[in-house]
Motif scaffolding. Structure first.
Motif, PDB file in Angstrom:
ATOM      1  N   MET A   1       0.835  -1.194   0.000  1.00 42.94           N
ATOM      2  CA  MET A   1       0.000   0.000   0.000  1.00 42.94           C
ATOM      3  C   MET A   1       0.871   1.245   0.000  1.00 42.94           C
ATOM      4  SD  MET A   1      -2.903   1.163   2.780  1.00 42.94           S
ATOM      5  CE  MET A   1      -1.949   2.131   3.942  1.00 42.94           C
ATOM      6  N   LEU A   2       0.452   2.238  -0.768  1.00 47.22           N
ATOM      7  CA  LEU A   2       1.079   3.553  -0.772  1.00 47.22           C
ATOM      8  C   LEU A   2       0.161   4.565  -0.103  1.00 47.22           C
ATOM      9  CD1 LEU A   2       2.468   3.646  -4.410  1.00 47.22           C
ATOM     10  CD2 LEU A   2       3.862   4.001  -2.355  1.00 47.22           C
ATOM     11  N   VAL A   3       0.764   5.642   0.385  1.00 50.92           N
ATOM     12  CA  VAL A   3       0.007   6.767   0.928  1.00 50.92           C
ATOM     13  C   VAL A   3       0.389   8.016   0.148  1.00 50.92           C
ATOM     14  CG1 VAL A   3      -0.406   8.224   2.933  1.00 50.92           C
ATOM     15  CG2 VAL A   3      -0.086   5.756   3.239  1.00 50.92           C
ATOM     16  N   ASP A   4      -0.605   8.726  -0.354  1.00 52.28           N
ATOM     17  CA  ASP A   4      -0.371  10.066  -0.894  1.00 52.28           C
ATOM     18  C   ASP A   4      -0.560  11.014   0.276  1.00 52.28           C
ATOM     19  OD1 ASP A   4      -0.187  12.480  -2.154  1.00 52.28           O
ATOM     20  OD2 ASP A   4      -1.826  12.139  -3.568  1.00 52.28           O
ATOM     21  N   SER A   5       0.563  11.465   0.839  1.00 54.69           N
ATOM     22  CA  SER A   5       0.509  12.217   2.090  1.00 54.69           C
ATOM     23  C   SER A   5       0.142  13.686   1.906  1.00 54.69           C
ATOM     24  CB  SER A   5       1.860  12.119   2.816  1.00 54.69           C
ATOM     25  OG  SER A   5       2.892  12.743   2.062  1.00 54.69           O
ATOM     26  N   HIS A   6      -0.062  14.125   0.649  1.00 58.51           N
ATOM     27  CA  HIS A   6      -0.361  15.549   0.433  1.00 58.51           C
ATOM     28  C   HIS A   6      -0.991  15.733  -0.937  1.00 58.51           C
ATOM     29  CE1 HIS A   6       0.836  19.835   1.563  1.00 58.51           C
ATOM     30  NE2 HIS A   6       0.317  19.977   0.352  1.00 58.51           N
ATOM     31  N   CYS A   7      -2.290  16.021  -0.935  1.00 58.12           N
ATOM     32  CA  CYS A   7      -2.985  16.356  -2.186  1.00 58.12           C
ATOM     33  C   CYS A   7      -4.100  17.335  -1.845  1.00 58.12           C
ATOM     34  CB  CYS A   7      -3.530  15.105  -2.877  1.00 58.12           C
ATOM     35  SG  CYS A   7      -4.607  14.076  -1.857  1.00 58.12           S
ATOM     36  N   HIS A   8      -4.720  17.883  -2.884  1.00 59.79           N
ATOM     37  CA  HIS A   8      -5.733  18.921  -2.698  1.00 59.79           C
ATOM     38  C   HIS A   8      -7.003  18.513  -3.447  1.00 59.79           C
ATOM     39  CE1 HIS A   8      -2.849  21.689  -0.842  1.00 59.79           C
ATOM     40  NE2 HIS A   8      -1.989  21.302  -1.772  1.00 59.79           N
ATOM     41  N   LEU A   9      -7.722  17.566  -2.878  1.00 59.05           N
ATOM     42  CA  LEU A   9      -8.863  16.987  -3.576  1.00 59.05           C
ATOM     43  C   LEU A   9     -10.099  17.878  -3.537  1.00 59.05           C
ATOM     44  CD1 LEU A   9      -8.474  13.261  -2.536  1.00 59.05           C
ATOM     45  CD2 LEU A   9      -7.765  14.363  -4.671  1.00 59.05           C
ATOM     46  N   ASP A  10     -10.057  18.957  -2.762  1.00 64.34           N
ATOM     47  CA  ASP A  10     -11.179  19.897  -2.766  1.00 64.34           C
ATOM     48  C   ASP A  10     -11.062  20.916  -3.885  1.00 64.34           C
ATOM     49  OD1 ASP A  10      -8.922  21.103  -1.252  1.00 64.34           O
ATOM     50  OD2 ASP A  10     -10.296  22.807  -1.056  1.00 64.34           O
ATOM     51  N   PHE A  11      -9.942  20.933  -4.605  1.00 64.16           N
ATOM     52  CA  PHE A  11      -9.740  21.945  -5.637  1.00 64.16           C
ATOM     53  C   PHE A  11     -10.696  21.718  -6.811  1.00 64.16           C
ATOM     54  CE2 PHE A  11      -5.146  23.654  -4.900  1.00 64.16           C
ATOM     55  CZ  PHE A  11      -5.468  23.946  -3.581  1.00 64.16           C
ATOM     56  N   PRO A  12     -11.053  22.778  -7.516  1.00 65.94           N
ATOM     57  CA  PRO A  12     -11.984  22.644  -8.642  1.00 65.94           C
ATOM     58  C   PRO A  12     -11.506  21.679  -9.723  1.00 65.94           C
ATOM     59  CG  PRO A  12     -11.691  24.952  -8.038  1.00 65.94           C
ATOM     60  CD  PRO A  12     -10.686  24.186  -7.249  1.00 65.94           C
ATOM     61  N   ASP A  13     -10.198  21.459  -9.814  1.00 68.13           N
ATOM     62  CA  ASP A  13      -9.643  20.548 -10.822  1.00 68.13           C
ATOM     63  C   ASP A  13     -10.265  19.155 -10.749  1.00 68.13           C
ATOM     64  OD1 ASP A  13      -6.689  22.098 -11.432  1.00 68.13           O
ATOM     65  OD2 ASP A  13      -7.649  22.459  -9.506  1.00 68.13           O
ATOM     66  N   PHE A  14     -10.760  18.762  -9.575  1.00 66.18           N
ATOM     67  CA  PHE A  14     -11.288  17.413  -9.381  1.00 66.18           C
ATOM     68  C   PHE A  14     -12.803  17.369  -9.225  1.00 66.18           C
ATOM     69  CE2 PHE A  14      -6.969  17.331  -7.438  1.00 66.18           C
ATOM     70  CZ  PHE A  14      -6.372  16.505  -8.384  1.00 66.18           C
ATOM     71  N   ALA A  15     -13.449  18.505  -9.280  1.00 63.68           N
ATOM     72  CA  ALA A  15     -14.869  18.581  -8.925  1.00 63.68           C
ATOM     73  C   ALA A  15     -15.748  17.683  -9.782  1.00 63.68           C
ATOM     74  CB  ALA A  15     -15.355  20.027  -9.016  1.00 63.68           C
TER      75      ALA A  15
ATOM     76  N   ALA B   1     -14.002   9.125  -9.639  1.00 65.21           N
ATOM     77  CA  ALA B   1     -13.111   8.412 -10.564  1.00 65.21           C
ATOM     78  C   ALA B   1     -11.657   8.591 -10.163  1.00 65.21           C
ATOM     79  CB  ALA B   1     -13.336   8.916 -11.992  1.00 65.21           C
ATOM     80  N   VAL B   2     -11.281   9.789  -9.709  1.00 67.95           N
ATOM     81  CA  VAL B   2      -9.910  10.044  -9.265  1.00 67.95           C
ATOM     82  C   VAL B   2      -9.573   9.151  -8.076  1.00 67.95           C
ATOM     83  CG1 VAL B   2      -8.431  11.762  -8.141  1.00 67.95           C
ATOM     84  CG2 VAL B   2      -9.771  12.385 -10.156  1.00 67.95           C
TER      85      VAL B   2
ATOM     86  N   ASN C   1      -1.984  16.546 -12.067  1.00 67.53           N
ATOM     87  CA  ASN C   1      -1.558  15.463 -11.187  1.00 67.53           C
ATOM     88  C   ASN C   1      -2.765  14.900 -10.439  1.00 67.53           C
ATOM     89  OD1 ASN C   1       0.254  13.731  -9.977  1.00 67.53           O
ATOM     90  ND2 ASN C   1       1.292  15.295  -8.776  1.00 67.53           N
ATOM     91  N   GLU C   2      -2.663  13.647  -9.998  1.00 64.87           N
ATOM     92  CA  GLU C   2      -3.699  13.033  -9.181  1.00 64.87           C
ATOM     93  C   GLU C   2      -3.060  11.950  -8.314  1.00 64.87           C
ATOM     94  OE1 GLU C   2      -6.121   9.782 -11.453  1.00 64.87           O
ATOM     95  OE2 GLU C   2      -6.080  11.572 -12.741  1.00 64.87           O
ATOM     96  N   PRO C   3      -3.719  11.530  -7.238  1.00 65.87           N
ATOM     97  CA  PRO C   3      -3.084  10.625  -6.279  1.00 65.87           C
ATOM     98  C   PRO C   3      -2.546   9.330  -6.865  1.00 65.87           C
ATOM     99  CG  PRO C   3      -4.987  11.639  -5.262  1.00 65.87           C
ATOM    100  CD  PRO C   3      -4.998  12.081  -6.705  1.00 65.87           C
ATOM    101  N   ALA C   4      -3.171   8.796  -7.904  1.00 68.47           N
ATOM    102  CA  ALA C   4      -2.663   7.555  -8.500  1.00 68.47           C
ATOM    103  C   ALA C   4      -1.217   7.691  -8.949  1.00 68.47           C
ATOM    104  CB  ALA C   4      -3.537   7.137  -9.683  1.00 68.47           C
ATOM    105  N   PHE C   5      -0.808   8.899  -9.313  1.00 64.22           N
ATOM    106  CA  PHE C   5       0.535   9.111  -9.861  1.00 64.22           C
ATOM    107  C   PHE C   5       1.623   9.055  -8.799  1.00 64.22           C
ATOM    108  CE2 PHE C   5      -1.304  11.935 -13.522  1.00 64.22           C
ATOM    109  CZ  PHE C   5      -1.975  10.826 -14.020  1.00 64.22           C
TER     110      PHE C   5
END
Length: 264
Positions: free
Chosen positions: A1-15, A20-21, A219-223
């Motif tokens: 398992m990996l952890v994405d320790s820092h992302c911004h999923l509230d940003f409009p880019d993901f709305a 799916a992200v 960018n997205e957490p899968a990366f």
């Protein structure tokens, strides 16, 4: 398992495709994601994302870019109160950004100090953003803690060796983003080669800083898997071993996340 320790999923880019992200991240082996607060006044939006998914956690804090805009509302009490929520596992991102100077430096510094005080009050780790502010970053941490230790990390680490060594000596962790994969990042990779494995996390900082081979795209957490593979190669371990170690590092640093792991 990996952890994405820092992302911004509230940003409009993901709305338009957040579900799916998140599913793509899970398919890539990302078992936890931390969506990071940058505006205290938008905390409810960050919390809503974390509450929507069992495998997403969040933080509370004010980015140095927003220090002036959010200065009056960013009190120690406001941070501490919001940090009581079970999904909130850290304080930040906070710190100093003298590269863009979007807020006056005095206000950046005072906001940073308030986050450090909240960290001392709550025991939650600091998520520190520092750019062109190496000396002031550690100076302020040491002034505010007065010999005590706070837990924390330097997020998206891309500074020089001197800051890396001082932060590691203090007890901080370094979190590595897609920058470590960039062709121009030879100096950073040389520093990473010398960082103990038990002091490394990986992150995306999504939607920013997509790693090779996705540089220039959103960018997205899968990366984060690509960043982790690069770090594994630098450290001379397998991708599986790097995932195991960085995940253990994450839960050791963000120990409140262990409670959420058990609940999930």
């Amino acid at each position: 398992m990996l952890v994405d320790s820092h992302c911004h999923l509230d940003f409009p880019d993901f709305a338009d495709e957040l579900d799916a992200v998140v599913e793509r991240a899970r398919a890539a082996g990302v078992g936890r994601m931390v969506t990071i607060c940058t505006y205290l006044t938008r905390f409810d939006r960050i919390l809503a994302v974390a509450e929507r998914y069992d495998d997403i956690l969040c933080t509370v804090g004010v980015h140095p870019h927003q220090a002036a805009e959010e200065f009056d509302v960013t009190t120690v009490n406001a941070l501490v109160e919001r940090a009581r929520h079970p999904k909130v596992i850290g304080l930040g991102e906070t710190g100093l950004d003298y590269f863009y100077d979007k807020s006056p430096r005095e206000q950046q510094q005072e906001c940073f100090r308030r986050h450090i005080r909240a960290s001392l009050d709550t025991g939650l780790p600091l998520i520190i953003h520092t750019r062109d502010a190496d000396d002031d970053t550690m100076r302020i941490v040491k002034e505010e803690t007065g010999g005590q230790r706070v837990k924390g990390l330097l997020h998206c680490f891309s500074s020089g060796r001197a800051l890396a060594e001082e932060a590691l000596e203090y007890g901080f962790t370094l979190s590595l983003s897609g920058i470590v994969t960039f062709k121009k990042s030879e100096d950073l990779r040389a520093i990473v080669a010398d960082v103990p494995l038990d002091r490394i996390l990986v992150e995306t900082d999504a939607p920013y800083l997509a790693p090779i081979p996705f540089r220039g795209k959103r960018n997205e957490p899968a990366f984060v898997a690509h960043t982790a593979a690069c770090v594994a190669a630098i450290k001379g371990v397998s991708a599986e071993e790097l995932a195991r170690i960085t995940t253990a590092n994450f839960f050791r640093l963000f120990d409140k996340a262990v409670e959420q792991k058990a609940a999930a």
